[in-house]
Design an enzyme around this catalytic site. Sequence first.
Site, mmCIF file in Angstrom:
data_model
loop_
_atom_site.group_PDB
_atom_site.id
_atom_site.type_symbol
_atom_site.label_atom_id
_atom_site.label_comp_id
_atom_site.label_asym_id
_atom_site.label_seq_id
_atom_site.Cartn_x
_atom_site.Cartn_y
_atom_site.Cartn_z
ATOM 1 N N LYS A 104 17.298 14.162 62.905
ATOM 2 C CA LYS A 104 16.173 15.068 63.144
ATOM 3 C C LYS A 104 16.383 16.375 62.377
ATOM 4 O O LYS A 104 17.476 16.950 62.417
ATOM 5 C CB LYS A 104 16.032 15.385 64.632
ATOM 6 C CG LYS A 104 15.722 14.194 65.523
ATOM 7 C CD LYS A 104 15.611 14.635 66.972
ATOM 8 C CE LYS A 104 15.301 13.478 67.903
ATOM 9 N NZ LYS A 104 15.199 13.909 69.322
ATOM 10 N N ASP A 123 22.169 13.612 71.418
ATOM 11 C CA ASP A 123 20.805 13.854 71.878
ATOM 12 C C ASP A 123 20.486 13.000 73.104
ATOM 13 O O ASP A 123 20.617 11.777 73.079
ATOM 14 C CB ASP A 123 19.838 13.515 70.730
ATOM 15 C CG ASP A 123 18.527 14.265 70.818
ATOM 16 O OD1 ASP A 123 18.015 14.439 71.935
ATOM 17 O OD2 ASP A 123 18.003 14.668 69.755
ATOM 18 N N ASP A 175 18.599 9.646 71.696
ATOM 19 C CA ASP A 175 17.336 10.145 72.251
ATOM 20 C C ASP A 175 16.203 9.151 71.989
ATOM 21 O O ASP A 175 15.422 8.833 72.883
ATOM 22 C CB ASP A 175 16.994 11.499 71.643
ATOM 23 C CG ASP A 175 15.726 12.102 72.223
ATOM 24 O OD1 ASP A 175 15.739 12.499 73.405
ATOM 25 O OD2 ASP A 175 14.716 12.182 71.499
ATOM 26 N N HIS A 198 12.314 13.856 79.318
ATOM 27 C CA HIS A 198 13.088 15.025 79.714
ATOM 28 C C HIS A 198 12.227 16.269 79.521
ATOM 29 O O HIS A 198 11.071 16.169 79.137
ATOM 30 C CB HIS A 198 14.357 15.120 78.864
ATOM 31 C CG HIS A 198 14.078 15.049 77.390
ATOM 32 N ND1 HIS A 198 13.736 16.140 76.626
ATOM 33 C CD2 HIS A 198 14.047 13.990 76.542
ATOM 34 C CE1 HIS A 198 13.520 15.767 75.385
ATOM 35 N NE2 HIS A 198 13.695 14.465 75.290
ATOM 36 N N ASN A 258 10.090 22.342 71.336
ATOM 37 C CA ASN A 258 10.051 21.726 70.012
ATOM 38 C C ASN A 258 8.818 22.230 69.257
ATOM 39 O O ASN A 258 8.867 22.505 68.064
ATOM 40 C CB ASN A 258 10.008 20.205 70.128
ATOM 41 C CG ASN A 258 11.309 19.629 70.654
ATOM 42 O OD1 ASN A 258 12.375 20.242 70.548
ATOM 43 N ND2 ASN A 258 11.240 18.439 71.226
ATOM 44 N N THR A 292 14.911 19.159 72.582
ATOM 45 C CA THR A 292 15.847 19.152 71.457
ATOM 46 C C THR A 292 15.956 20.493 70.743
ATOM 47 O O THR A 292 17.066 20.980 70.488
ATOM 48 C CB THR A 292 15.447 18.051 70.461
ATOM 49 O OG1 THR A 292 15.497 16.794 71.129
ATOM 50 C CG2 THR A 292 16.380 18.025 69.267
ATOM 51 N N HIS A 348 14.126 7.242 74.962
ATOM 52 C CA HIS A 348 12.668 7.296 75.096
ATOM 53 C C HIS A 348 12.052 5.906 75.038
ATOM 54 O O HIS A 348 11.048 5.633 75.712
ATOM 55 C CB HIS A 348 12.080 8.163 73.976
ATOM 56 C CG HIS A 348 12.155 9.631 74.229
ATOM 57 N ND1 HIS A 348 11.454 10.246 75.253
ATOM 58 C CD2 HIS A 348 12.846 10.619 73.602
ATOM 59 C CE1 HIS A 348 11.700 11.551 75.236
ATOM 60 N NE2 HIS A 348 12.545 11.800 74.252
ATOM 61 N N ASP A 358 21.924 18.013 74.055
ATOM 62 C CA ASP A 358 20.838 18.997 74.015
ATOM 63 C C ASP A 358 19.954 18.934 75.251
ATOM 64 O O ASP A 358 19.131 19.822 75.476
ATOM 65 C CB ASP A 358 19.998 18.828 72.744
ATOM 66 C CG ASP A 358 19.437 17.429 72.593
ATOM 67 O OD1 ASP A 358 19.809 16.530 73.370
ATOM 68 O OD2 ASP A 358 18.618 17.231 71.679
ATOM 69 N N HIS A 359 20.117 17.917 76.080
ATOM 70 C CA HIS A 359 19.398 17.753 77.350
ATOM 71 C C HIS A 359 19.794 16.419 77.953
ATOM 72 O O HIS A 359 20.439 15.591 77.286
ATOM 73 C CB HIS A 359 17.868 17.799 77.156
ATOM 74 C CG HIS A 359 17.363 16.848 76.109
ATOM 75 N ND1 HIS A 359 17.272 15.488 76.311
ATOM 76 C CD2 HIS A 359 16.931 17.060 74.840
ATOM 77 C CE1 HIS A 359 16.802 14.914 75.218
ATOM 78 N NE2 HIS A 359 16.604 15.840 74.300
#
Length: 560
Positions: free
Chosen positions: A176, A53, A320, A501, A115, A94, A324, A367-368
């Site tokens: 997640k 992630d 991820d 993102h 999301n 995500t 963040h 995923d990004h």
Amino acid sequence: MLKNAPWITLLFFFLFFTTHNTFSQRKSKNGSKATTASEMKVRPKLVVGIVVDQMRYDYLTRFWDHYGDGGFKRLVNNGFNCKNNHFNYSPTSTGPGHASIYTGTTPATHGIIGNNWYEKGSATEVYCASDNEYTAVGTDSDTGRMSPKRMLVSTITDELRLHTQMRGKTIAIALKDRGAVLPGGFTANAAYWFHGMEEGHWISSTYYMNELPKWVTDFNASNAAEQYKKPWTALKALNSYTESGLDNNPFESLFEGEKSPTFPHDLPTLWGANNQFDIIRPTPYGNSLTADFALAALSGENLGQDAITDFLAVSFSSTDYVGHHYGVNSKEIQDTYLRLDQDLERLFKGLDKKVGDGTYTVFLTADHGAIDVPAYLKSRKLPAGYMEWDALKERFGTFLQYTYGTKDIVKNFSNDQFFLDHKIVNNLDLDLGKVQERMATELLTYEGIDRVYTGVQMRNNNYVKGIPYILQNGYHQKRSGDVLVVLRPGMVTYGVTGSTHGSPQVYDTHVPLLFYGMGIRSGSTVNRTEIPDIAPTMATLLGISFPNGTTGNPISEVLE
């Protein structure tokens, strides 16, 4: 001698045509080797899909000298590296990311447009994996009310299950819920995600089962998550992390109770003020816990133990959370990737032992990506900044009131899209396309907005490159909005600490794509590949049907 000449000639032609016919059977019309029956039957015992992630491509190269030989380097050196791999749609987040990887298509087809998104029919916001028809398994909380119902097409995992008459297993795992539910598809034997707070357990949904299997309850009962209630210290000496910025800087967030965003992070002291087990998520320990659970699943589900191919989908989510929290230039993100490298090595060794090296196939992607913290970029004199949406909304509201006599013509703004009230447009006897265009023209005058496109443009045009191509691939005609806004490169809607993102910009679209194992060539390519290419590539390898919404293409260079 001359009397025998006709026979010699006949013998020559017989040998020539026999040899030529045999050779032709082995060669296709273009000269390539024809597929043999044995090649058609080659199947890996297990496919392992790994999603990291928020992993930018340059995390491979930036931290390369710190990685060991058994993790990322094993995949790169012995597998196939697609160096120019991109998401071909936005929003880069995500839910859409995991859906696109496993369906072989984009939000325009699979319908996971964010999301969360505004649902036009109910006029409410919906979550990509939520489903109130089901309840949690393994907890009394509502965190387990999940299913893949909002996804509109099948996944590679679904197609493998169908191909094997449901005998091949699919197990999906992530911290997640959306990182497990969407890859698992509609037919997964199980999808598991982590419920933190005061519990620290892996849970599921009644969509998959009525009770957790014994190996999961045993794992939870072992207090496996409890071992990570310990200080987060740097894996190596901090002064060796020269690939990252200063440890103490104003571009990073603090845990509740911390005085500085610096190593070590004392998790036991911070535990209660940061939702107990939830504090594991924005640390590398969340990835370690995921690897622990994946290895337990390998044994508990007997994956890869027969000739029928199974599928293990694993998403490492902590990268991820850390990105963040601290940003892509932080020492914390570097430490997280060095520790993830060790967790990958541990996972691969487990696969070697349980399944057998050379009998399983792995792909790894993200995923990004993510943008560097704009405040940091500004400090380095690079063009970057933060979009002040509150000021924009006030100015845009004034425009709406003056132009149409009501602000209510806009029902919702989310995922950088404006949703209009079509009833008001009709009642005012307005042309929808002209309303969209007029709003777009107004929004283009606002500072920070780079481009604006309308729903009519998305439906009527066929874009083949650039930002409009990316937007169109993310535009679902029934679910998406009326006016689409693209911020200037380097601009975000986010706090001043940490990375984010979601945009169509290259820092969010460029991510790794590595293949390794049975049926995979060793090498690399700089040709452009796209996220929807992964599923058809794996389907081609497995000899199964493509997911039913596939728009990507097999990457021929990857396959032996």
